[in-house]
Design a protein around this motif. Structure first.
Motif, PDB file in Angstrom:
ATOM      1  N   ARG A   1      46.598 -20.947  22.143  1.00  0.00           N
ATOM      2  CA  ARG A   1      45.050 -19.978  22.041  1.00  0.00           C
ATOM      3  C   ARG A   1      45.425 -19.024  21.347  1.00  0.00           C
ATOM      4  O   ARG A   1      44.603 -18.425  20.540  1.00  0.00           O
ATOM      5  N   TYR A   2      46.666 -18.223  20.900  1.00  0.00           N
ATOM      6  CA  TYR A   2      46.926 -17.254  20.316  1.00  0.00           C
ATOM      7  C   TYR A   2      47.521 -17.522  19.027  1.00  0.00           C
ATOM      8  O   TYR A   2      47.847 -16.600  18.234  1.00  0.00           O
ATOM      9  N   GLY A   3      47.647 -18.747  18.663  1.00  0.00           N
ATOM     10  CA  GLY A   3      48.105 -19.178  17.246  1.00  0.00           C
ATOM     11  C   GLY A   3      49.427 -18.700  17.040  1.00  0.00           C
ATOM     12  O   GLY A   3      49.804 -18.402  15.906  1.00  0.00           O
ATOM     13  N   LEU A   4      50.342 -18.712  17.901  1.00  0.00           N
ATOM     14  CA  LEU A   4      51.788 -18.237  17.667  1.00  0.00           C
ATOM     15  C   LEU A   4      52.411 -19.065  16.792  1.00  0.00           C
ATOM     16  O   LEU A   4      53.296 -18.450  16.122  1.00  0.00           O
ATOM     17  N   GLU A   5      52.270 -20.578  16.691  1.00  0.00           N
ATOM     18  CA  GLU A   5      53.154 -21.194  15.832  1.00  0.00           C
ATOM     19  C   GLU A   5      52.720 -20.621  14.255  1.00  0.00           C
ATOM     20  O   GLU A   5      53.536 -21.167  13.489  1.00  0.00           O
ATOM     21  N   ASP A   6      51.367 -20.326  14.248  1.00  0.00           N
ATOM     22  CA  ASP A   6      51.275 -19.785  12.747  1.00  0.00           C
ATOM     23  C   ASP A   6      51.882 -18.364  12.378  1.00  0.00           C
ATOM     24  O   ASP A   6      52.008 -18.145  11.090  1.00  0.00           O
ATOM     25  N   LEU A   7      52.443 -17.995  13.527  1.00  0.00           N
ATOM     26  CA  LEU A   7      53.244 -16.466  12.842  1.00  0.00           C
ATOM     27  C   LEU A   7      54.714 -16.738  13.008  1.00  0.00           C
ATOM     28  O   LEU A   7      55.455 -16.165  12.257  1.00  0.00           O
ATOM     29  N   LEU A   8      55.047 -17.986  13.254  1.00  0.00           N
ATOM     30  CA  LEU A   8      56.599 -18.572  13.362  1.00  0.00           C
ATOM     31  C   LEU A   8      56.925 -19.012  11.884  1.00  0.00           C
ATOM     32  O   LEU A   8      55.944 -19.654  11.156  1.00  0.00           O
ATOM     33  N   PRO A   9      58.228 -18.757  11.472  1.00  0.00           N
ATOM     34  CA  PRO A   9      58.438 -19.493  10.157  1.00  0.00           C
ATOM     35  C   PRO A   9      58.757 -20.913  10.308  1.00  0.00           C
ATOM     36  O   PRO A   9      58.713 -21.725  11.495  1.00  0.00           O
ATOM     37  N   ALA A  10      58.793 -21.668   9.452  1.00  0.00           N
ATOM     38  CA  ALA A  10      58.334 -23.076   9.280  1.00  0.00           C
ATOM     39  C   ALA A  10      59.644 -23.905   9.975  1.00  0.00           C
ATOM     40  O   ALA A  10      59.545 -24.738  10.632  1.00  0.00           O
ATOM     41  N   ASN A  11      60.850 -23.173  10.051  1.00  0.00           N
ATOM     42  CA  ASN A  11      61.902 -23.632  10.645  1.00  0.00           C
ATOM     43  C   ASN A  11      61.933 -23.497  12.041  1.00  0.00           C
ATOM     44  O   ASN A  11      63.273 -23.941  12.685  1.00  0.00           O
ATOM     45  N   VAL A  12      61.220 -22.765  12.551  1.00  0.00           N
ATOM     46  CA  VAL A  12      61.203 -22.508  14.127  1.00  0.00           C
ATOM     47  C   VAL A  12      59.922 -23.436  14.820  1.00  0.00           C
ATOM     48  O   VAL A  12      58.659 -23.114  14.386  1.00  0.00           O
ATOM     49  N   ARG A  13      60.479 -24.568  15.438  1.00  0.00           N
ATOM     50  CA  ARG A  13      59.319 -25.246  16.039  1.00  0.00           C
ATOM     51  C   ARG A  13      59.228 -25.320  17.464  1.00  0.00           C
ATOM     52  O   ARG A  13      60.258 -25.127  18.006  1.00  0.00           O
ATOM     53  N   MET A  14      58.252 -25.542  17.957  1.00  0.00           N
ATOM     54  CA  MET A  14      57.863 -25.509  19.440  1.00  0.00           C
ATOM     55  C   MET A  14      57.606 -27.023  19.930  1.00  0.00           C
ATOM     56  O   MET A  14      56.946 -27.717  19.078  1.00  0.00           O
ATOM     57  N   ILE A  15      58.319 -27.378  21.030  1.00  0.00           N
ATOM     58  CA  ILE A  15      57.984 -28.766  21.669  1.00  0.00           C
ATOM     59  C   ILE A  15      57.321 -28.761  22.828  1.00  0.00           C
ATOM     60  O   ILE A  15      57.774 -27.890  23.766  1.00  0.00           O
ATOM     61  N   HIS A  16      56.439 -29.366  23.198  1.00  0.00           N
ATOM     62  CA  HIS A  16      55.727 -29.280  24.536  1.00  0.00           C
ATOM     63  C   HIS A  16      56.248 -29.944  25.500  1.00  0.00           C
ATOM     64  O   HIS A  16      56.843 -31.116  25.171  1.00  0.00           O
ATOM     65  N   GLY A  17      56.552 -29.630  26.644  1.00  0.00           N
ATOM     66  CA  GLY A  17      57.420 -30.036  27.762  1.00  0.00           C
ATOM     67  C   GLY A  17      56.289 -30.642  28.684  1.00  0.00           C
ATOM     68  O   GLY A  17      55.074 -30.691  28.623  1.00  0.00           O
ATOM     69  N   PRO A  18      57.109 -31.206  29.786  1.00  0.00           N
ATOM     70  CA  PRO A  18      56.116 -31.750  30.876  1.00  0.00           C
ATOM     71  C   PRO A  18      55.557 -30.901  31.875  1.00  0.00           C
ATOM     72  O   PRO A  18      55.425 -31.154  33.109  1.00  0.00           O
ATOM     73  N   GLY A  19      55.669 -29.701  31.628  1.00  0.00           N
ATOM     74  CA  GLY A  19      55.190 -28.626  32.667  1.00  0.00           C
ATOM     75  C   GLY A  19      53.745 -28.608  33.077  1.00  0.00           C
ATOM     76  O   GLY A  19      53.191 -27.522  33.164  1.00  0.00           O
ATOM     77  N   CYS A  20      53.115 -29.695  33.452  1.00  0.00           N
ATOM     78  CA  CYS A  20      51.971 -29.635  34.039  1.00  0.00           C
ATOM     79  C   CYS A  20      51.794 -30.846  35.248  1.00  0.00           C
ATOM     80  O   CYS A  20      51.942 -31.816  34.937  1.00  0.00           O
ATOM     81  N   PRO A  21      51.598 -30.367  36.339  1.00  0.00           N
ATOM     82  CA  PRO A  21      51.820 -30.929  37.589  1.00  0.00           C
ATOM     83  C   PRO A  21      50.943 -32.054  37.579  1.00  0.00           C
ATOM     84  O   PRO A  21      51.055 -33.243  38.004  1.00  0.00           O
ATOM     85  N   VAL A  22      49.682 -31.842  37.211  1.00  0.00           N
ATOM     86  CA  VAL A  22      48.678 -32.856  37.123  1.00  0.00           C
ATOM     87  C   VAL A  22      49.140 -33.832  36.268  1.00  0.00           C
ATOM     88  O   VAL A  22      48.868 -35.301  36.499  1.00  0.00           O
ATOM     89  N   CYS A  23      49.474 -33.581  35.035  1.00  0.00           N
ATOM     90  CA  CYS A  23      49.799 -34.539  33.882  1.00  0.00           C
ATOM     91  C   CYS A  23      51.130 -35.543  34.427  1.00  0.00           C
ATOM     92  O   CYS A  23      50.762 -36.580  34.077  1.00  0.00           O
ATOM     93  N   VAL A  24      51.937 -34.990  35.174  1.00  0.00           N
ATOM     94  CA  VAL A  24      53.050 -35.843  35.292  1.00  0.00           C
ATOM     95  C   VAL A  24      52.856 -36.924  36.418  1.00  0.00           C
ATOM     96  O   VAL A  24      53.916 -37.579  36.814  1.00  0.00           O
ATOM     97  N   LEU A  25      51.869 -36.503  37.291  1.00  0.00           N
ATOM     98  CA  LEU A  25      51.587 -37.513  38.340  1.00  0.00           C
ATOM     99  C   LEU A  25      51.379 -38.759  37.826  1.00  0.00           C
ATOM    100  O   LEU A  25      50.329 -38.971  37.125  1.00  0.00           O
ATOM    101  N   PRO A  26      51.966 -39.794  38.483  1.00  0.00           N
ATOM    102  CA  PRO A  26      51.903 -41.249  37.924  1.00  0.00           C
ATOM    103  C   PRO A  26      50.534 -41.874  38.393  1.00  0.00           C
ATOM    104  O   PRO A  26      50.050 -41.396  39.546  1.00  0.00           O
TER     105      PRO A  26
END
Length: 385
Positions: free
Chosen positions: A45-70
């Motif tokens: 939402r706030y475009g934080l990745e655009d502020l980071l240098p190219a060698n600092v990368r963010m990885i999305h994790g499984p922290g969404c309880p609705v998403c991880v429900l099989p």
């Protein structure tokens, strides 16, 4: 905290980003996983990745309880709701999560099932109290944040003598998922995912505190920084992680000191411990079977356990083979890597849970990230020209 705006100051965010760029070693890369879906949305939402240098990368994790429900648990809930004596109460974002063969709770409701959207466990309790002739089942999901309200609803149901109220328990545990990720072949053998540290969850940590993360920091030598959900919270946590990596440290640090303590909310923990115990194993979408990754009701409360009370069966069900939700939850892929994203899979026609939930990575990328990607492509094209 006095004002939310204090934590959304763009000038301060850019200043912290400059500090990150100055500290980040250009000879190496930094890979940090934000476990919580709330952080994923803040970053997008706030475009934080655009502020980071190219060698600092963010990885999305499984922290969404609705998403991880099989899918099997969705199918089981649908089957239960179709029984004429059952009223199934659930949160709104579960209604459109796809089950098998294009089914969903919303479609089951349209077909005549008594499924009601509620805002809290107490809403479900009030329905049970008002309609004693109905069997009211609360479809309980969530991490450690939403488990205490379920425990308190059970406590109130017992005090009121409500014999028509029960829980379909799907509460899952954050530390078990972090351990599962760190021990997964993607991290340890294949090297598909590189993780140098974690942005620890915010609301979960208000309940469990920071101490449970000490094991991961020490055993796997991965720093953890618990952070709030505002943009300055997240970018400050990234700065703290970069400093730890540079120093060769792997500690648990608390950025979210205004809400999180080392021990957490001990009263809430006690209420949960009174009603729930660990499951030996529980399936998470994308992660598979996670040992001790979920909770179930203690045997003395079997009368309030919908799985036992109604002999529920969780069928074996597979995700849509074209949907990359599982890989996205593991951090192996990004939403845009899925061929369905933005074509047949949109918030109006979701093919997977990551597009449905308000905390899902695909929903975040659809709402915010895809526009910045287009803008970056235009900027690159102009530069080349």
């Amino acid at each position: 905290m006095k004002y939310i705006d204090e934590y959304r100051d763009g000038r301060l965010a850019k200043d912290i980003a400059r500090q990150i760029a100055a500290l980040a070693d250009p000879a190496r890369s930094y890979h940090f996983m934000e476990f919580c879906g709330g952080h994923t949305h803040a970053i997008s939402r706030y475009g934080l990745e655009d502020l980071l240098p190219a060698n600092v990368r963010m990885i999305h994790g499984p922290g969404c309880p609705v998403c991880v429900l099989p899918i099997g648990r969705i199918d089981a809930a649908i089957a239960l709701a179709m029984r004429p004596e059952i009223t199934l109460c659930t949160y709104g974002d579960l209604m459109r999560v796809p089950g098998s063969n294009g089914s969903s709770l919303l479609k089951a409701k349209a077909a005549g099932a008594d499924i009601r959207m509620v805002y809290s466990t107490l809403d479900a309790l009030r329905i049970a109290e008002a309609e004693l002739e109905r069997e009211v089942v609360f479809f309980a999901i969530g991490f450690e944040t939403t488990t205490p309200p379920t425990a308190l609803a059970l406590k109130a149901a017992i005090a009121k003598g409500l014999g028509n109220f029960s829980i379909f328990c799907n509460h899952v545990l954050t530390p078990a998922a972090i351990q599962n990720i760190l021990e997964s072949p993607d991290v340890r053998k294949l090297g598909t995912i590189k993780i140098d540290g974690f942005v620890g969850p915010a609301h979960v940590s208000t309940v469990i505190g920071t101490e449970p993360y000490e094991f991961f920091a020490g055993e796997f030598q991965k720093p953890v920084v618990v952070a709030g959900f505002e943009p300055l919270d997240v970018i400050q946590a990234i700065l703290m992680l970069v400093r730890q990596v540079n120093d060769g440290r792997h500690e648990v640090e608390n950025q979210y000191i205004r809400a999180v303590t080392a021990l957490g909310n001990e009263k809430a923990q006690a209420e949960v411990a009174n009603f729930f115990e660990l499951r030996e194993s529980f399936e998470w979408r994308g992660l598979g079977e996670v040992p001790y990754g979920a909770l179930r009701l203690r045997p003395q409360y079997v009368a309030y356990d919908a799985e036992k009370r109604f002999s529920m069966v969780t069928p074996t069900a597979k995700d849509n083979p074209a949907c990359e939700c599982g890989a996205i939850l593991r951090g192996v892929k990004k939403p845009a890597d899925c061929k369905l994203f933005g074509t047949v899979c949109t918030p109006d026609t979701p093919m997977g849970s990551c597009m449905v939930s308000s905390e899902g990575a695909c929903a975040a990328h659809w709402t915010y990230g895809r526009f910045r990607e287009k803008a970056r492509q235009v900027d690159v094209g102009r530069a080349v020209a």
